[in-house]
Design a protein around this motif. Structure first.
Motif, PDB file in Angstrom:
ATOM      1  N   LEU A   1     -50.077  15.061  14.510  1.00  0.00           N
ATOM      2  CA  LEU A   1     -50.611  15.686  15.978  1.00  0.00           C
ATOM      3  C   LEU A   1     -52.312  15.942  15.761  1.00  0.00           C
ATOM      4  O   LEU A   1     -53.058  15.612  16.664  1.00  0.00           O
ATOM      5  CB  LEU A   1     -50.077  17.027  15.782  1.00  0.00           C
ATOM      6  CG  LEU A   1     -49.916  17.692  17.370  1.00  0.00           C
ATOM      7  CD1 LEU A   1     -49.386  16.614  18.380  1.00  0.00           C
ATOM      8  CD2 LEU A   1     -49.205  19.008  17.164  1.00  0.00           C
ATOM      9  N   ASP A   2     -52.853  16.058  14.650  1.00  0.00           N
ATOM     10  CA  ASP A   2     -54.283  16.492  14.416  1.00  0.00           C
ATOM     11  C   ASP A   2     -55.086  15.097  14.635  1.00  0.00           C
ATOM     12  O   ASP A   2     -55.997  14.851  15.171  1.00  0.00           O
ATOM     13  CB  ASP A   2     -54.487  17.109  13.223  1.00  0.00           C
ATOM     14  CG  ASP A   2     -54.104  18.626  12.841  1.00  0.00           C
ATOM     15  OD1 ASP A   2     -54.090  19.136  14.027  1.00  0.00           O
ATOM     16  OD2 ASP A   2     -54.241  19.129  11.694  1.00  0.00           O
ATOM     17  N   ALA A   3     -54.333  14.125  13.915  1.00  0.00           N
ATOM     18  CA  ALA A   3     -55.173  12.788  14.230  1.00  0.00           C
ATOM     19  C   ALA A   3     -54.929  12.400  15.560  1.00  0.00           C
ATOM     20  O   ALA A   3     -55.967  11.840  16.210  1.00  0.00           O
ATOM     21  CB  ALA A   3     -54.365  11.625  13.242  1.00  0.00           C
ATOM     22  N   ALA A   4     -53.935  12.360  16.397  1.00  0.00           N
ATOM     23  CA  ALA A   4     -53.815  11.976  17.591  1.00  0.00           C
ATOM     24  C   ALA A   4     -54.800  12.816  18.481  1.00  0.00           C
ATOM     25  O   ALA A   4     -55.549  12.242  19.450  1.00  0.00           O
ATOM     26  CB  ALA A   4     -52.478  12.497  18.406  1.00  0.00           C
ATOM     27  N   HIS A   5     -54.811  14.143  18.305  1.00  0.00           N
ATOM     28  CA  HIS A   5     -56.016  14.906  18.956  1.00  0.00           C
ATOM     29  C   HIS A   5     -57.473  14.546  18.786  1.00  0.00           C
ATOM     30  O   HIS A   5     -58.272  14.165  19.644  1.00  0.00           O
ATOM     31  CB  HIS A   5     -55.730  16.238  18.663  1.00  0.00           C
ATOM     32  CG  HIS A   5     -57.091  16.978  19.304  1.00  0.00           C
ATOM     33  ND1 HIS A   5     -57.248  17.344  20.456  1.00  0.00           N
ATOM     34  CD2 HIS A   5     -58.251  17.595  18.679  1.00  0.00           C
ATOM     35  CE1 HIS A   5     -58.206  18.141  20.993  1.00  0.00           C
ATOM     36  NE2 HIS A   5     -58.787  18.301  19.614  1.00  0.00           N
ATOM     37  N   ASP A   6     -57.789  13.941  17.417  1.00  0.00           N
ATOM     38  CA  ASP A   6     -58.963  13.618  17.181  1.00  0.00           C
ATOM     39  C   ASP A   6     -59.251  12.190  17.923  1.00  0.00           C
ATOM     40  O   ASP A   6     -60.486  11.839  18.605  1.00  0.00           O
ATOM     41  CB  ASP A   6     -58.900  13.219  15.430  1.00  0.00           C
ATOM     42  CG  ASP A   6     -58.973  14.747  14.761  1.00  0.00           C
ATOM     43  OD1 ASP A   6     -59.500  15.617  15.276  1.00  0.00           O
ATOM     44  OD2 ASP A   6     -58.860  14.597  13.534  1.00  0.00           O
ATOM     45  N   ILE A   7     -58.238  11.317  17.705  1.00  0.00           N
ATOM     46  CA  ILE A   7     -58.381   9.915  18.433  1.00  0.00           C
ATOM     47  C   ILE A   7     -58.859  10.251  20.025  1.00  0.00           C
ATOM     48  O   ILE A   7     -59.646   9.747  20.497  1.00  0.00           O
ATOM     49  CB  ILE A   7     -56.974   9.008  18.497  1.00  0.00           C
ATOM     50  CG1 ILE A   7     -56.919   8.735  16.951  1.00  0.00           C
ATOM     51  CG2 ILE A   7     -57.249   7.949  19.260  1.00  0.00           C
ATOM     52  CD1 ILE A   7     -55.701   8.094  16.396  1.00  0.00           C
ATOM     53  N   GLU A   8     -58.019  10.988  20.649  1.00  0.00           N
ATOM     54  CA  GLU A   8     -58.386  11.245  22.137  1.00  0.00           C
ATOM     55  C   GLU A   8     -59.722  11.989  22.373  1.00  0.00           C
ATOM     56  O   GLU A   8     -60.429  11.530  23.193  1.00  0.00           O
ATOM     57  CB  GLU A   8     -57.334  12.203  22.643  1.00  0.00           C
ATOM     58  CG  GLU A   8     -55.927  11.615  22.625  1.00  0.00           C
ATOM     59  CD  GLU A   8     -54.727  12.602  22.911  1.00  0.00           C
ATOM     60  OE1 GLU A   8     -54.709  13.818  22.685  1.00  0.00           O
ATOM     61  OE2 GLU A   8     -53.761  12.064  23.302  1.00  0.00           O
TER      62      GLU A   8
ATOM     63  N   ALA B   1     -63.609   5.026  13.315  1.00  0.00           N
ATOM     64  CA  ALA B   1     -62.995   6.725  13.339  1.00  0.00           C
ATOM     65  C   ALA B   1     -61.622   6.504  13.934  1.00  0.00           C
ATOM     66  O   ALA B   1     -60.588   7.364  13.284  1.00  0.00           O
ATOM     67  CB  ALA B   1     -64.115   7.617  14.006  1.00  0.00           C
ATOM     68  N   VAL B   2     -61.435   5.843  14.973  1.00  0.00           N
ATOM     69  CA  VAL B   2     -60.095   5.719  15.712  1.00  0.00           C
ATOM     70  C   VAL B   2     -59.123   5.226  14.556  1.00  0.00           C
ATOM     71  O   VAL B   2     -57.973   5.524  14.552  1.00  0.00           O
ATOM     72  CB  VAL B   2     -60.098   5.082  17.067  1.00  0.00           C
ATOM     73  CG1 VAL B   2     -58.671   4.605  17.351  1.00  0.00           C
ATOM     74  CG2 VAL B   2     -60.829   5.914  17.973  1.00  0.00           C
ATOM     75  N   GLU B   3     -59.461   4.050  14.109  1.00  0.00           N
ATOM     76  CA  GLU B   3     -58.766   3.132  13.205  1.00  0.00           C
ATOM     77  C   GLU B   3     -58.387   4.067  12.055  1.00  0.00           C
ATOM     78  O   GLU B   3     -57.014   4.195  11.541  1.00  0.00           O
ATOM     79  CB  GLU B   3     -59.352   1.935  12.896  1.00  0.00           C
ATOM     80  CG  GLU B   3     -59.396   0.945  14.080  1.00  0.00           C
ATOM     81  CD  GLU B   3     -60.407  -0.205  13.646  1.00  0.00           C
ATOM     82  OE1 GLU B   3     -60.667  -0.713  12.449  1.00  0.00           O
ATOM     83  OE2 GLU B   3     -60.780  -0.765  14.763  1.00  0.00           O
ATOM     84  N   ARG B   4     -59.162   4.854  11.668  1.00  0.00           N
ATOM     85  CA  ARG B   4     -59.089   5.779  10.404  1.00  0.00           C
ATOM     86  C   ARG B   4     -57.985   6.669  10.684  1.00  0.00           C
ATOM     87  O   ARG B   4     -56.852   6.887   9.890  1.00  0.00           O
ATOM     88  CB  ARG B   4     -60.386   6.424   9.994  1.00  0.00           C
ATOM     89  CG  ARG B   4     -59.926   7.459   8.818  1.00  0.00           C
ATOM     90  CD  ARG B   4     -59.791   7.019   7.512  1.00  0.00           C
ATOM     91  NE  ARG B   4     -59.758   8.252   6.612  1.00  0.00           N
ATOM     92  CZ  ARG B   4     -58.710   8.440   5.565  1.00  0.00           C
ATOM     93  NH1 ARG B   4     -57.730   7.535   5.571  1.00  0.00           N
ATOM     94  NH2 ARG B   4     -58.741   9.400   4.706  1.00  0.00           N
ATOM     95  N   LYS B   5     -58.143   7.200  11.663  1.00  0.00           N
ATOM     96  CA  LYS B   5     -56.943   8.324  12.299  1.00  0.00           C
ATOM     97  C   LYS B   5     -55.609   7.541  12.335  1.00  0.00           C
ATOM     98  O   LYS B   5     -54.671   8.276  12.431  1.00  0.00           O
ATOM     99  CB  LYS B   5     -57.466   8.954  13.579  1.00  0.00           C
ATOM    100  CG  LYS B   5     -58.919  10.085  13.334  1.00  0.00           C
ATOM    101  CD  LYS B   5     -58.401  11.035  12.184  1.00  0.00           C
ATOM    102  CE  LYS B   5     -59.651  11.721  11.935  1.00  0.00           C
ATOM    103  NZ  LYS B   5     -59.181  13.105  11.281  1.00  0.00           N
TER     104      LYS B   5
END
Length: 112
Positions: free
Chosen positions: A7-14, A34-38
């Motif tokens: 959930l945290d990674a999805a929020h970061d990507i968005e 950054a997106v790929e890392r998440k």
């Protein structure tokens, strides 16, 4: 790692791609890195979940495809197609985020 990490990674990507279109995303190496890392975090967290709690993992739509996407990002990093990643952000990520939220809400209702 677990569902909260997803959930945290999805929020970061968005938040990383907020206000961008596919072309702007592809033109910004810092953003797509950054997106790929998440996405790596998402895939790894779900991979670990599938081993630790298969019944919960089974509730994640397209879990195998998500873990496979993580593997492509790790092992096929030189061939990552920004359009494929952008498509995952736009189409798959919202569905994943919603599924994870529903699972977490259900666990909270159960007191777990």
């Amino acid at each position: 790692m677990g569902l909260w990490d997803v959930l945290d990674a999805a929020h970061d990507i968005e938040s990383f791609v907020h206000g961008l279109d596919a072309a702007a995303y592809a033109a910004q190496p810092l953003v797509h890195s950054a997106v790929e890392r998440k996405f790596l975090i998402v895939g790894e967290a779900l991979n670990q979940l599938s081993r630790a709690n298969p019944s919960t993992a089974a509730r994640i739509p397209d879990l195998r495809a998500i873990v496979g996407f993580r593997n492509v990002l790790v092992h096929g990093y030189a061939e990552v197609d920004h359009d494929v990643v952008w498509n995952a952000i736009q189409k798959s990520l919202p569905q994943l985020r919603e599924a994870v939220k529903q699972i977490l809400d259900g666990l909270a209702d159960q007191g777990g």
